[in-house]
Design a protein around this motif. Structure first.
Motif, PDB file in Angstrom:
ATOM      1  N   LYS A  62       0.662  -1.264  -0.078  1.00 12.02           N
ATOM      2  CA  LYS A  62       0.078   0.082   0.060  1.00 12.02           C
ATOM      3  C   LYS A  62       0.879   1.349  -0.114  1.00 12.02           C
ATOM      4  O   LYS A  62       0.520   2.288   0.063  1.00 12.02           O
ATOM      5  CB  LYS A  62      -1.024   0.198   1.130  1.00 12.02           C
ATOM      6  N   TRP A  88       0.538   4.408  -2.761  1.00 10.74           N
ATOM      7  CA  TRP A  88      -0.983   4.359  -3.293  1.00 10.74           C
ATOM      8  C   TRP A  88      -1.434   5.616  -2.392  1.00 10.74           C
ATOM      9  O   TRP A  88      -1.286   6.014  -1.377  1.00 10.74           O
ATOM     10  CB  TRP A  88      -1.887   3.446  -3.295  1.00 10.74           C
ATOM     11  N   GLY A  91      -3.928   3.685   0.855  1.00  8.67           N
ATOM     12  CA  GLY A  91      -2.672   3.618   0.775  1.00  8.67           C
ATOM     13  C   GLY A  91      -1.989   4.695   1.657  1.00  8.67           C
ATOM     14  O   GLY A  91      -2.736   5.355   2.399  1.00  8.67           O
ATOM     15  N   GLN A 132       4.323  -0.153  -8.148  1.00  8.80           N
ATOM     16  CA  GLN A 132       3.880   0.967  -7.316  1.00  8.80           C
ATOM     17  C   GLN A 132       4.426   2.246  -7.814  1.00  8.80           C
ATOM     18  O   GLN A 132       3.756   3.181  -8.064  1.00  8.80           O
ATOM     19  CB  GLN A 132       3.831   0.755  -5.802  1.00  8.80           C
ATOM     20  N   ALA A 141      -5.081   0.786  -7.930  1.00 10.50           N
ATOM     21  CA  ALA A 141      -4.902   0.924  -6.338  1.00 10.50           C
ATOM     22  C   ALA A 141      -5.775  -0.039  -5.454  1.00 10.50           C
ATOM     23  O   ALA A 141      -5.278  -0.661  -4.587  1.00 10.50           O
ATOM     24  CB  ALA A 141      -5.079   2.347  -5.944  1.00 10.50           C
ATOM     25  N   CYS A 198      -5.015  -2.398  -2.133  1.00  8.54           N
ATOM     26  CA  CYS A 198      -5.213  -1.582  -1.060  1.00  8.54           C
ATOM     27  C   CYS A 198      -6.460  -2.278  -0.058  1.00  8.54           C
ATOM     28  O   CYS A 198      -6.636  -2.160   1.100  1.00  8.54           O
ATOM     29  CB  CYS A 198      -5.426  -0.177  -1.014  1.00  8.54           C
TER      30      CYS A 198
END
Lengths: 422, 411
Positions: free
Chosen positions: B63, B66, B72, B109, B127, B131
């Protein structure tokens, strides 16, 4: 089409039975080992895949009889001055498929060298053990038990340590030796060995080489316990384990040669062991060459087969050049082991130092170029199915048997530079 | 003092949160992985999968970049490169394979969510995969590599494994016997480099692991990286919506790969730190050449041990240098530039070769113990070699170096 047989061998001194042995081993490898070897890693404990080809080679073909005199049912090769070059060819052929098998095969004979070679042939012990190896078609394995928990390579370092760290004791009691101790790592243990040559001391802490004793022990004697096979990075066909000796009683005449001579002729096992390691390296490289030729012919880079790229070809050439050099060094090493009349006795510290030098040089070259070609194969270099990674894993262990590289370096420096305190 | 404290790194460039994360990961992996691996060895279900879940989902590495609005941590500035380095060397110290998988996730990412690259539509689509929920999302790449097909389209000499055809409804992907960089068995998201039919510019297309037409082969055996259960793939007419194309052209690839190489480099440093720790214990306790001679006090072995320490020092500094270059891309050729990509590739190869050399030497010093699974060292040896193979052939990487530094236009 080029093949492994296009690499150079010193034809002027290969053994008279080289062609016959080569064809027997090549066929056995292709039929009985190659189809199964990719599953050997998971078979390290049971040897359900590894044992059948050994049974055929050692028992049914009778290779385990090779070193015994002919009148005892053997092939008399212990008295041949082609023993080591013949062994080189056999080792190389097996190692092409699996260097762990090649090592296990070589160690069948290793502990017997103390009693089977001139001028210290021990007729009584050969007669004692010949039926075990020569009167059966089951595979019989020997082991040479040296390494101990506290000292690692110290035992192999006879010249400087003189056996003063050996913890496995042999105490005379009447007409028997009573053996107590604990050995680690011998090849062909983990429940496999039927006959062990055990390096003991008759006087713990002594610096007198006459107190180093090599004594034979059968696995079914009371007090002998073999632990399970170790789990290792590779070399599954080479079973290693702990062996414990608890008040094991053997006849006095089970000592290999005698005070002073056991330590003296220990050099022979060191020299031949180093020769064997080079043979296993070169055999392995033969197969890597085969796989590499296939891979670089199939895979494409910049619109052409990989091998046709000039930059890649440079590395491929390096690999071939190393095979050429290592193989010639290896055969020369074997010939030096055979021709005592030209190169001096096999137990001579100078010869042992030269064998160690040749072995560690070849090993360093192997690890360097094999690491590079494995990487050249990109993600497929790590694939079991391409075999190169197996050889890379297996051969690494050969760098560590008979003492670490540093022990080799010390022995080489000690002899060539006449060092007195190393 | 463990390797984290002993070997220098540019501590002043890291945020307190980076150092705290590294310390926290150190404690976690020691308890979760290192204390249990003698018992569980390389058991995927028993050790590696739960550890991956803790690292990626619970600690939240998946995460990291994000935006907060999608769940995130929004740690998406270029200086996040230091966080990546600090985290992955700790994970690599425990298990290189886990760090290798985390490197894939963090690189993707970075390529999609760094503030300079940010495209709202795309982040909104991707995302949530990272997440939402508490399951780890394993990311894998399909990159140009050595292929057998004659006439396959190429990127920098290597063949594309997958071809894409664009249309009004999105993309259609086809490829047979495709080799992913990791986790062909388990990955939930594949980033696939594709040759685009009728066009010169390649595309990087995100394919969910459950996409119809994506077929996974059986897991194949390999040298190491047990956390990555890999298998070849077939893509038979896999349909991906237009938004699934993450980017077109070289710059996106350079950016993704630069961050990916940072992750691999840091994982390699982790293995080096672990190697040092194993050797240190050995050197303190082993007796050689008779009674009373401690291994580390012998001049020959001490010299080699010293050289090993030197390699660890240099490699760790190189890893953080690479993190620094990514943290300040404008000073090093620009984000997504060939210059930065080339440097990252060089440093990754340098550290991988050094790690191979160092672990090889350490195994030699430890002799049979270096080879026995009980002492753990051999595992790092196999893992590093496998990661080096997946990094790609060094002989071909040298052409990449030459392309940039000597402008070798025909390579």
């Amino acid at each position: 089409m080029r093949t492994i047989d296009d690499f150079t061998r010193p034809l002027e001194y290969i053994s008279p039975m080289d062609g016959l042995l080569g064809s027997i081993f090549r066929e056995w490898v292709e039929k009985d080992v190659m189809p199964y070897r990719r599953r050997f890693d998971e078979d390290y404990m049971d040897h359900s895949l590894i044992h059948p080809p050994f049974k055929k080679l050692l028992g049914e073909y009778g290779l385990q009889r090779m070193i015994f005199p002919e009148d005892l049912g053997g092939w008399g090769m212990g008295r041949s001055n082609f023993l080591c070059v013949a062994a080189y060819r056999m080792f190389e052929e097996i190692a092409r498929a699996d260097s762990g098998m090649a090592m296990a095969f070589g160690v069948v004979y290793w502990p017997l060298l103390f009693i089977a070679l001139e001028p210290h042939e021990n007729r009584r012990l050969l007669e004692e053990f010949a039926p075990m190896f020569c009167a059966t078609d089951e595979a019989v394995f020997g082991a040479l038990c040296m390494t101990e928990p506290q000292g690692g390579s110290d035992i192999e370092n006879v010249e400087i340590v003189k056996g003063n760290t050996i913890q496995t004791t042999a105490v005379r009691d009447g007409d028997e030796w009573v053996i107590n101790g604990h050995k680690l790592w011998p090849t062909n243990t983990g429940g496999l060995a039927r006959l062990m040559a055990v390096v003991c001391t008759t006087n713990p802490g002594s610096n007198d080489p006459r107190d180093i004793a090599v004594i034979y022990v059968k696995d079914d004697m009371p007090g002998v316990t073999q632990g399970p096979a170790y789990e290792k990075a590779g070399m599954a066909a080479d079973r290693n384990g702990d062996v414990w000796y608890e008040n094991v009683r053997v006849p006095l005449w089970y000592r290999a040669i005698g005070p002073g001579d056991d330590a003296k002729y220990f050099g022979e096992v060191m020299a031949t062991g180093n020769m064997g390691i080079i043979a296993w390296i070169s055999g392995t490289m033969m197969n890597i060459y085969e796989r590499l030729l296939d891979y670089t012919s199939r895979k494409r880079y910049r619109g052409k087969p990989l091998k046709e790229d000039d930059g890649v070809a440079g590395l491929l050439a390096d690999f071939a050049a190393n095979i050429e050099a290592i193989r010639i060094v290896g055969y020369q090493c074997a010939r030096m082991c055979d021709r005592h009349d030209l190169y001096g006795p096999l137990w001579d510290p100078g010869l042992v130092a030269k064998m160690r030098a040749q072995r560690y040089l070849c090993m360093d070259r192997f690890m360097d170029v094999t690491g590079k070609v494995m990487n050249l194969m990109d993600a497929w270099g790590a694939d079991r199915d391409w075999d190169v990674e197996k050889h890379w894993r297996d051969v690494k262990m050969l760098q560590m048997v008979e003492g670490s590289k540093q022990l080799c370096q010390i022995e080489v420096a000690r002899w060539f530079y006449e060092c007195e305190t190393l | 003092m463990n390797g984290l404290d002993l070997f220098p790194f540019p501590k002043h460039r890291l945020q307190k949160t980076d150092l705290d994360l590294a310390a926290s990961l150190q404690g976690l992996v020691e308890k979760q992985v290192m204390d249990r691996r003698l018992e569980l060895k390389e058991d995927y279900e028993g050790l590696l999968k739960p550890s991956l879940g803790k690292l990626m989902a619970e600690i939240g590495l998946q995460k990291m970049f994000w935006p907060e609005k999608y769940g995130g941590d929004e740690h998406n500035q270029p200086a996040a490169s230091y966080t990546v380095a600090a985290a992955l060397e700790q994970i690599g110290r425990a298990d290189v394979g886990l760090a290798f998988l985390a490197a894939h996730s963090l690189a993707l990412q970075a390529a999609l969510a760094l503030e300079d690259n940010y495209r709202e539509e795309q982040v909104a689509a991707v995302a949530p995969l990272f997440c939402e929920g508490n399951r780890p999302l394993i990311v894998s790449f399909v990159l140009p590599t050595l292929v057998e097909e004659e006439g396959a389209p190429e990127w920098r000499g290597k063949g594309f494994q997958v071809k894409a055809k664009g249309g009004a409804g999105g993309w259609t992907l086809n490829g047979k016997g495709v080799r992913p960089t990791c986790s062909g068995v388990d990955a939930g998201l594949f980033g696939v480099a594709c040759a685009v039919e009728g066009e010169d510019e390649p595309a990087f297309i995100l394919v969910p692991g459950d996409a119809p037409g994506l077929n996974r082969g059986a897991e194949f055996k390999k040298t190491g990286l047990a956390a990555s259960r890999n298998a070849d793939l077939d893509l038979a007419g896999v349909q991906v919506p237009a938004a699934g194309c993450a980017w077109r052209g070289d710059a996106g690839f350079f950016k993704l790969l630069s961050w990916y190489y940072l992750g691999l480099t840091a994982a390699g440093v982790g293995a080096l730190l672990a190697t040092y720790e194993i050797l240190r214990e050995w050197g303190d306790n082993r007796v050689i050449k008779g009674r009373g001679h401690i291994f580390k006090d012998n001049p020959l072995t001490a010299a080699l041990m010293g050289e090993i320490a030197k390699e660890v020092v240099v490699d760790r500094l190189l890893a953080y240098d690479l993190a620094g270059m990514l943290a300040e891309p404008d000073a090093y050729g620009g984000d997504g530039s060939q210059a930065l990509f080339t440097s990252a590739l060089m440093l990754a190869h340098q550290v991988m070769a050094s790690a191979e050399y160092t672990i090889n030497r350490t195994m030699e010093l430890m002799a049979s113990a270096g080879y026995a699974k009980e002492w753990q060292l051999e595992r790092y040896w196999r893992d590093i070699k496998t990661m080096q193979c997946y990094l790609g052939a060094y002989e071909l990487a040298k052409h990449d170096f030459a392309r940039w530094y000597y402008r070798t236009n025909t390579l």
